[in-house]
Design an enzyme around this catalytic site. Structure first.
Site, PDB file in Angstrom:
ATOM      1  N   ARG A 111     -26.199  33.467  11.520  1.00  0.00           N
ATOM      2  CA  ARG A 111     -26.510  32.390  12.454  1.00  0.00           C
ATOM      3  C   ARG A 111     -25.856  32.638  13.813  1.00  0.00           C
ATOM      4  NH1 ARG A 111     -23.586  28.951   8.827  1.00  0.00           N
ATOM      5  NH2 ARG A 111     -25.150  29.549   7.314  1.00  0.00           N
ATOM      6  N   ASP A 116     -18.893  23.345  11.688  1.00  0.00           N
ATOM      7  CA  ASP A 116     -18.641  22.561  10.483  1.00  0.00           C
ATOM      8  C   ASP A 116     -17.479  21.602  10.675  1.00  0.00           C
ATOM      9  OD1 ASP A 116     -20.658  23.825   9.059  1.00  0.00           O
ATOM     10  OD2 ASP A 116     -19.328  25.356   8.234  1.00  0.00           O
TER      11      ASP A 116
HETATM   12  N1  PH2 Z   1     -19.962  31.086   7.132  1.00  0.00           N
HETATM   13  C1  PH2 Z   1     -20.667  30.913   6.042  1.00  0.00           C
HETATM   14  C2  PH2 Z   1     -20.730  31.902   4.987  1.00  0.00           C
HETATM   15  N2  PH2 Z   1     -19.882  33.010   5.175  1.00  0.00           N
HETATM   16  N3  PH2 Z   1     -18.307  34.239   6.385  1.00  0.00           N
HETATM   17  C3  PH2 Z   1     -17.525  34.363   7.462  1.00  0.00           C
HETATM   18  N4  PH2 Z   1     -16.714  35.409   7.574  1.00  0.00           N
HETATM   19  N5  PH2 Z   1     -17.530  33.440   8.460  1.00  0.00           N
HETATM   20  C4  PH2 Z   1     -18.338  32.346   8.413  1.00  0.00           C
HETATM   21  O1  PH2 Z   1     -18.327  31.517   9.340  1.00  0.00           O
HETATM   22  C5  PH2 Z   1     -19.157  32.178   7.272  1.00  0.00           C
HETATM   23  C6  PH2 Z   1     -19.120  33.149   6.269  1.00  0.00           C
HETATM   24  C7  PH2 Z   1     -21.452  29.689   5.841  1.00  0.00           C
HETATM   25  O2  PH2 Z   1     -21.318  28.800   6.825  1.00  0.00           O
HETATM   26 MG    MG Z   2     -20.426  26.907   7.568  1.00  0.00          MG
HETATM   27 MG    MG Z   3     -22.639  24.545   8.816  1.00  0.00          MG
END
Ligand code: PH2
Ligand code: MG
Ligand code: MG
Length: 170
Positions: A111, A116
């Site tokens: 993304r 969050d």
């Molecule tokens: N976000 C996720 C799934 N995996 N891995 C890392 N390193 N950083 C993220 O922000 C991340 C993820 C789902 O939101």
């Molecule tokens: Mg997330």
């Molecule tokens: Mg999210």
């Protein structure tokens, strides 16, 4: 006779303005598509429009967790003070993701920007679409590391452990 305070409120203001008290909230940012640094910087600037940004962590380059076959992420955590309630804050975060050009992929997929809610004033909430504190924050290195950097005294509202303590358990 005691004179009425000159500061007595005009009629329209007898009831306290309907703003909520300011609360401390922690938000997690992540990006692994496009110009990741620019995406995080733009997100921080946009967040400043609905909260007072108290602290921003360093930007951490992290390997993807959950779904591994995708580019590395740049992650950060922010502390803000906001009068927005959790639902409003979630709507703001989602609007911001859209504004910054997030295109839908799949769960844990790549993304441009992910925003969050980690914790909002220590509230414990279980609603469809919104669980606080974030239900996976204690298992995610990419969240705990920046959180420990900017909020060494923060405690997980349910687990009662600090970010560093949770990090040590991984
Ligand atoms: N976000 C996720 C799934 N995996 N891995 C890392 N390193 N950083 C993220 O922000 C991340 C993820 C789902 O939101
Ligand atoms: Mg997330
Ligand atoms: Mg999210």
């Amino acid at each position: 006779m005691k004179t009425r305070s000159r500061r007595s409120k005009p009629p329209g203001e007898t009831k306290k303005r309907s703003s909520n008290p300011a609360q401390t909230a922690f938000l997690a940012l992540g990006s692994n598509l496009g110009n990741r640094r620019r995406n995080l910087e733009r997100a921080v600037r946009a967040i400043a429009s609905f909260g007072k940004v108290v602290a921003v962590s360093s930007f951490y380059e992290t390997p993807p967790e959950g779904f591994e076959n995708q580019p590395d992420f740049l992650n950060a955590v922010l502390e803000i003070e906001t009068r927005q309630q959790p639902r409003e804050l979630l709507a703001s975060a989602q609007a911001l993701e859209k504004l910054l050009g997030r295109t839908p992929t799949f769960r844990n997929g790549p993304r441009e920007i992910d925003v969050d809610l980690l914790d909002v004033g220590g509230v414990i909430l279980r609603r469809p679409g919104l669980v606080l504190p974030h239900p996976r924050l204690h298992r995610r290195r990419f969240v705990l590391q920046p959180l420990a950097q900017i909020a060494p005294r923060w405690r997980h509202p349910k687990l009662k452990a600090t970010a560093s303590e949770l990090l040590a358990r991984l």
